[in-house]
Design an enzyme around this catalytic site. Structure first.
Site, mmCIF file in Angstrom:
data_model
loop_
_atom_site.group_PDB
_atom_site.id
_atom_site.type_symbol
_atom_site.label_atom_id
_atom_site.label_comp_id
_atom_site.label_asym_id
_atom_site.label_seq_id
_atom_site.Cartn_x
_atom_site.Cartn_y
_atom_site.Cartn_z
ATOM 1 N N TYR A 1 0.851 -1.192 0.000
ATOM 2 C CA TYR A 1 0.000 0.000 0.000
ATOM 3 C C TYR A 1 0.884 1.238 0.000
ATOM 4 O O TYR A 1 1.846 1.317 0.764
ATOM 5 C CB TYR A 1 -0.892 0.002 1.239
ATOM 6 C CG TYR A 1 -1.814 1.214 1.351
ATOM 7 C CD1 TYR A 1 -2.806 1.445 0.403
ATOM 8 C CD2 TYR A 1 -1.684 2.120 2.403
ATOM 9 C CE1 TYR A 1 -3.648 2.537 0.501
ATOM 10 C CE2 TYR A 1 -2.533 3.220 2.508
ATOM 11 C CZ TYR A 1 -3.515 3.421 1.554
ATOM 12 O OH TYR A 1 -4.355 4.510 1.654
ATOM 13 N N ASP B 1 9.229 2.981 0.350
ATOM 14 C CA ASP B 1 8.131 3.605 1.068
ATOM 15 C C ASP B 1 8.253 3.182 2.534
ATOM 16 O O ASP B 1 7.849 2.089 2.912
ATOM 17 C CB ASP B 1 6.781 3.175 0.483
ATOM 18 C CG ASP B 1 5.603 3.853 1.183
ATOM 19 O OD1 ASP B 1 5.835 4.539 2.203
ATOM 20 O OD2 ASP B 1 4.456 3.691 0.724
ATOM 21 N N LYS C 1 3.669 8.771 9.288
ATOM 22 C CA LYS C 1 3.353 8.168 10.589
ATOM 23 C C LYS C 1 4.296 8.667 11.706
ATOM 24 O O LYS C 1 4.096 9.755 12.205
ATOM 25 C CB LYS C 1 3.294 6.652 10.440
ATOM 26 C CG LYS C 1 2.164 6.298 9.439
ATOM 27 C CD LYS C 1 1.781 4.852 9.336
ATOM 28 C CE LYS C 1 0.507 4.727 8.509
ATOM 29 N NZ LYS C 1 0.629 4.042 7.237
HETATM 30 C C1 LIG Z 1 -0.025 4.509 5.858
HETATM 31 C C2 LIG Z 1 0.779 4.321 4.631
HETATM 32 C C3 LIG Z 1 0.738 5.211 3.557
HETATM 33 C C4 LIG Z 1 -0.275 6.323 3.483
HETATM 34 O O1 LIG Z 1 -0.089 7.280 4.466
HETATM 35 P P1 LIG Z 1 -1.321 8.242 4.844
HETATM 36 O O2 LIG Z 1 -0.712 9.200 5.811
HETATM 37 O O3 LIG Z 1 -2.371 7.356 5.424
HETATM 38 O O4 LIG Z 1 -1.758 8.893 3.582
HETATM 39 C C5 LIG Z 1 1.617 5.039 2.509
HETATM 40 N N1 LIG Z 1 2.500 4.033 2.510
HETATM 41 C C6 LIG Z 1 2.573 3.144 3.514
HETATM 42 C C7 LIG Z 1 3.590 2.066 3.467
HETATM 43 C C8 LIG Z 1 1.696 3.247 4.597
HETATM 44 O O5 LIG Z 1 1.724 2.331 5.561
#
Ligand SMILES: *Cc1c(COP(=O)(O)O)cnc(C)c1O
Length: 419
Positions: free
Chosen positions: A144, A239, A267
């Site tokens: 994701y 990511d 995060k």
């Molecule tokens: C949570 C997440 C996102 C998206 O971040 P948001 O702040 O919710 O838009 C993107 N990449 C990874 C790996 C994530 O866990």
């Protein structure tokens, strides 16, 4: 457990927001419960509107690595608020945070602060395309990277939980340049490079997948990605929105010893406030406006209150001796209890997932084959025992520094009494 107030609030919320929520997984559809409305939280604990107390292993899906309401972080945010919520102009804190990030992620030679992980990833890919002059990208099934159009293809938890294959409203045009590979499957990546090598701008990966449940990279997988992207002039993007400051102070990159060209963080880096960032090699980041022609902007980007939370969170992590060793120890105790119960678990540092599958889960297909009904039963058992975990088979359990030995013992007791 009495949840009548949450039930009432949920009913009301459903009249205002789609499914009563502002992010789909919160609706708890996959585990057959009503979402709990949280009133407040402190340390490892959260309390719902009915006054039920839980040990929290969602931790806002990662940001709260210090636990809830870490006092120095709260105080830093309060002080920042008193000076103004937003200026839409430069301020010193931006430099302090950027310097701190770069210190821990030296491969982020230049970086840009944004407001969400979605935005960070979307912008990183735009920069990689601008830099290479190429269109295509590779992503992995089950990873994701936020909800921008081009990345909503086999995009992990939210979509897996609700069985939405890709998502309506995303045009073919938006995803035609997104090539899909299989996580931990080098042959699937080789094949794409053989066919499209010179057209691939970027390969984006969760260096430890955590949005199909936790699926760590197999030995050599990240090294392989580093090599093949280098060979084809493709930008390698890690990511690290979940793994950054989670697996180590230098994220998965430091943990696994593989350096990408670009990194996205979110995060934890925002300490519980809406803040994320992307960055990488100087020559790539110099393509971003106003230096270059890749446009990316944000009214609230570098927001002083969010920046204050990020700075203080990183400083706290730096100031606590053996921070990651301690987190690992706590997490290992929980992992062992799950194993002793005969359940299948994947763990990477303080990220873990109990998989209702007999085999070790190494891929998206294996994750998808899990028995989600059983996960729902496990989830409800844990909740009844005062343990708040992810309401989906395809999410991680997050252990924080605030989880005490007593919390861990209580958690283990709950696991032992399952079934
Ligand atoms: C949570 C997440 C996102 C998206 O971040 P948001 O702040 O919710 O838009 C993107 N990449 C990874 C790996 C994530 O866990």
């Amino acid at each position: 457990m009495n949840t009548s107030r949450s039930e009432q609030l949920y009913k009301t919320a459903c009249g205002f927001m789609p499914g009563g929520v502002n992010s789909p997984v919160r609706a708890c559809k996959a585990v057959g419960t009503v979402p709990l409305f949280i009133d407040h939280a402190k340390g490892s604990r959260i309390w719902d509107e009915d006054g039920n107390e839980f040990i929290d292993y969602v931790c806002s899906w990662g940001p709260n690595i210090l636990g809830h309401c870490c006092e120095p972080v709260i105080n830093a945010v309060k002080a920042a608020c008193d000076k103004g919520l937003t200026f839409g102009a430069c301020h010193k804190g931006e430099i302090t945070l950027a310097e701190l990030i770069k210190k821990h992620f030296p491969s982020m030679e230049m970086l840009r602060l944004v407001n969400s992980g979605t935005e960070a990833v979307m912008s990183a890919i735009r920069a990689a395309r601008g830099y290479t002059g190429r269109d295509k990208i590779i992503k992995f099934e089950g990873c994701y990277h936020g909800h921008s159009d081009g990345l909503l293809v086999k995009a992990g938890s939210g979509l897996m939980t609700q069985s939405i294959p890709s998502g309506a409203g995303v045009t073919e045009g938006c995803t035609k340049d997104t090539l899909l590979a299989k996580y931990n499957d080098t042959a699937s990546v080789e094949k794409l490079f053989e066919e499209y090598g010179s057209e691939i701008a970027a390969l984006i990966v969760e260096p430890c997948a955590a949005n199909m449940g936790v699926v760590p990279p197999e030995n050599g997988f990240l090294e392989f990605l580093r090599e093949i992207t280098k060979k084809h002039g493709t930008v390698l993007i890690f990511d690290e929105v979940i793994t950054g400051f989670r697996l180590s102070d230098g994220g998965a990159s430091k943990y696994f010893g593989v350096t990408p060209d670009m990194t996205t963080l979110g995060k934890i880096v925002g300490g519980g406030m809406p803040l994320a960032c992307y960055g990488g090699k100087l020559e790539i980041m110099q393509c971003v406006a106003p230096l270059g022609s890749v446009y990316q902007a944000g009214t609230l980007s570098g927001n002083p209150c969010a920046v204050a939370a990020g700075i203080e969170t990183i400083r706290q992590i730096e100031s606590i001796p053996n921070f990651y060793e301690e987190l690992d120890k706590k997490s290992a105790m929980i992992e062992n209890a799950i194993r002793e119960k005969g359940l299948n678990v994947n763990r990477c540092g303080s990220l873990m997932t109990v998989f209702f599958n007999d085999e070790r889960v190494k891929s998206y297909d294996e994750a998808r084959a899990c028995d989600t009904e059983s996960y729902g039963r496990y989830y409800r058992h844990m909740l009844q025992s005062g343990i708040y975990t992810a309401p989906s088979q395809f999410e991680a359990m997050f252990v924080s520094y605030a989880h005490s030995d007593e919390d861990i013992a209580k958690t283990i007791e709950a696991i032992e009494s399952y079934r």
